[in-house]
Motif scaffolding. Sequence first.
Motif, PDB file in Angstrom:
ATOM      1  N   ARG A 297      -1.100   4.283   4.366  1.00  0.00           N
ATOM      2  CA  ARG A 297      -0.628   3.955   5.716  1.00  0.00           C
ATOM      3  C   ARG A 297      -0.760   5.155   6.653  1.00  0.00           C
ATOM      4  O   ARG A 297      -1.149   4.998   7.813  1.00  0.00           O
ATOM      5  CB  ARG A 297       0.814   3.447   5.657  1.00  0.00           C
ATOM      6  CG  ARG A 297       0.943   2.138   4.886  1.00  0.00           C
ATOM      7  CD  ARG A 297       2.328   1.522   4.956  1.00  0.00           C
ATOM      8  NE  ARG A 297       3.429   2.429   4.707  1.00  0.00           N
ATOM      9  CZ  ARG A 297       3.951   2.695   3.501  1.00  0.00           C
ATOM     10  NH1 ARG A 297       3.439   2.118   2.421  1.00  0.00           N
ATOM     11  NH2 ARG A 297       4.973   3.513   3.384  1.00  0.00           N
ATOM     12  N   GLN A 298      -0.456   6.347   6.167  1.00  0.00           N
ATOM     13  CA  GLN A 298      -0.581   7.536   7.004  1.00  0.00           C
ATOM     14  C   GLN A 298      -2.038   7.799   7.374  1.00  0.00           C
ATOM     15  O   GLN A 298      -2.336   8.232   8.494  1.00  0.00           O
ATOM     16  CB  GLN A 298       0.031   8.758   6.305  1.00  0.00           C
ATOM     17  CG  GLN A 298       1.543   8.699   6.208  1.00  0.00           C
ATOM     18  CD  GLN A 298       2.219   8.517   7.552  1.00  0.00           C
ATOM     19  OE1 GLN A 298       1.964   9.251   8.499  1.00  0.00           O
ATOM     20  NE2 GLN A 298       3.096   7.522   7.638  1.00  0.00           N
TER      21      GLN A 298
ATOM     22  N   GLU B 169       2.285   5.114   0.822  1.00  0.00           N
ATOM     23  CA  GLU B 169       2.503   5.808   2.086  1.00  0.00           C
ATOM     24  C   GLU B 169       1.254   6.564   2.538  1.00  0.00           C
ATOM     25  O   GLU B 169       0.917   6.556   3.726  1.00  0.00           O
ATOM     26  CB  GLU B 169       3.672   6.782   1.961  1.00  0.00           C
ATOM     27  CG  GLU B 169       3.946   7.535   3.252  1.00  0.00           C
ATOM     28  CD  GLU B 169       5.096   8.526   3.146  1.00  0.00           C
ATOM     29  OE1 GLU B 169       5.199   9.362   4.071  1.00  0.00           O
ATOM     30  OE2 GLU B 169       5.861   8.473   2.184  1.00  0.00           O
TER      31      GLU B 169
ATOM     32  N   LYS C 192       0.844  -1.190   0.000  1.00  0.00           N
ATOM     33  CA  LYS C 192       0.000   0.000   0.000  1.00  0.00           C
ATOM     34  C   LYS C 192       0.887   1.251   0.000  1.00  0.00           C
ATOM     35  O   LYS C 192       1.955   1.267   0.608  1.00  0.00           O
ATOM     36  CB  LYS C 192      -0.926   0.023   1.219  1.00  0.00           C
ATOM     37  CG  LYS C 192      -1.911  -1.120   1.260  1.00  0.00           C
ATOM     38  CD  LYS C 192      -2.905  -1.037   0.139  1.00  0.00           C
ATOM     39  CE  LYS C 192      -3.959  -2.121   0.295  1.00  0.00           C
ATOM     40  NZ  LYS C 192      -4.834  -2.196  -0.868  1.00  0.00           N
TER      41      LYS C 192
ATOM     42  N   GLU D 194       4.497  -4.372   7.674  1.00  0.00           N
ATOM     43  CA  GLU D 194       3.961  -4.905   6.422  1.00  0.00           C
ATOM     44  C   GLU D 194       4.519  -6.307   6.182  1.00  0.00           C
ATOM     45  O   GLU D 194       5.680  -6.581   6.476  1.00  0.00           O
ATOM     46  CB  GLU D 194       4.328  -3.992   5.269  1.00  0.00           C
ATOM     47  CG  GLU D 194       3.703  -2.605   5.385  1.00  0.00           C
ATOM     48  CD  GLU D 194       4.083  -1.727   4.224  1.00  0.00           C
ATOM     49  OE1 GLU D 194       3.301  -1.678   3.256  1.00  0.00           O
ATOM     50  OE2 GLU D 194       5.164  -1.116   4.271  1.00  0.00           O
TER      51      GLU D 194
ATOM     52  N   ILE E   4      -6.588  -5.610   7.943  1.00  0.00           N
ATOM     53  CA  ILE E   4      -5.518  -5.107   8.803  1.00  0.00           C
ATOM     54  C   ILE E   4      -5.806  -5.564  10.228  1.00  0.00           C
ATOM     55  O   ILE E   4      -6.960  -5.622  10.658  1.00  0.00           O
ATOM     56  CB  ILE E   4      -5.348  -3.571   8.737  1.00  0.00           C
ATOM     57  CG1 ILE E   4      -6.583  -2.836   9.245  1.00  0.00           C
ATOM     58  CG2 ILE E   4      -4.978  -3.128   7.341  1.00  0.00           C
ATOM     59  CD1 ILE E   4      -6.362  -1.341   9.423  1.00  0.00           C
TER      60      ILE E   4
ATOM     61  N   ILE F 223       3.481   0.358  12.053  1.00  0.00           N
ATOM     62  CA  ILE F 223       2.866  -0.475  11.014  1.00  0.00           C
ATOM     63  C   ILE F 223       3.927  -1.453  10.540  1.00  0.00           C
ATOM     64  O   ILE F 223       5.045  -1.061  10.209  1.00  0.00           O
ATOM     65  CB  ILE F 223       2.351   0.361   9.826  1.00  0.00           C
ATOM     66  CG1 ILE F 223       1.154   1.215  10.256  1.00  0.00           C
ATOM     67  CG2 ILE F 223       1.977  -0.554   8.652  1.00  0.00           C
ATOM     68  CD1 ILE F 223       0.557   2.057   9.155  1.00  0.00           C
TER      69      ILE F 223
ATOM     70  N   ILE G  11      -4.267   5.517   7.881  1.00  0.00           N
ATOM     71  CA  ILE G  11      -4.555   4.569   8.962  1.00  0.00           C
ATOM     72  C   ILE G  11      -4.088   5.150  10.290  1.00  0.00           C
ATOM     73  O   ILE G  11      -4.845   5.209  11.264  1.00  0.00           O
ATOM     74  CB  ILE G  11      -3.886   3.202   8.697  1.00  0.00           C
ATOM     75  CG1 ILE G  11      -4.560   2.501   7.519  1.00  0.00           C
ATOM     76  CG2 ILE G  11      -3.933   2.327   9.956  1.00  0.00           C
ATOM     77  CD1 ILE G  11      -3.829   1.252   7.050  1.00  0.00           C
TER      78      ILE G  11
END
Length: 125
Positions: free
Chosen positions: A17-18, A14, A12, A45, A66, A43, A20
């Motif tokens: 992820r940010q 950045e 995924k 991965e 997740i 996080i 999230i």
Amino acid sequence: MPLLHISMRAGKPEAFRQAILDNLYRALRETFDVPEDDQFMTITEHDAANFRYGAAFGVDRSDDVIYIQITVFDTRTAEQKKALFKRIAGLLGESPGIRSEDVFVNIVETAKENWSVGHGLAQFA
């Protein structure tokens, strides 16, 4: 003083992820009254060979599942926990667009004296 560990499939961007991290922090602030700037999150991965899920409990999960593990003081009520679960699923659905079926949350509660947040001190004991 939550500590969050998020596990997800690799690949995924950045910004995903940010989103999230930002929305988990927001959910904690809104439901658990977490202080401003109390952000301790990671996080991790995993490639497909090292990440597994199933359809247990009647939930049709996808490769976008997740796992969110939240370690907190043992001071929250069942109502606060339910509100947190709902808020996390709602916010992650809005951004970055994770289906509620793919939001798996686990809370681990510990006594305050089990924490040291720096300097080798037991700040909450």
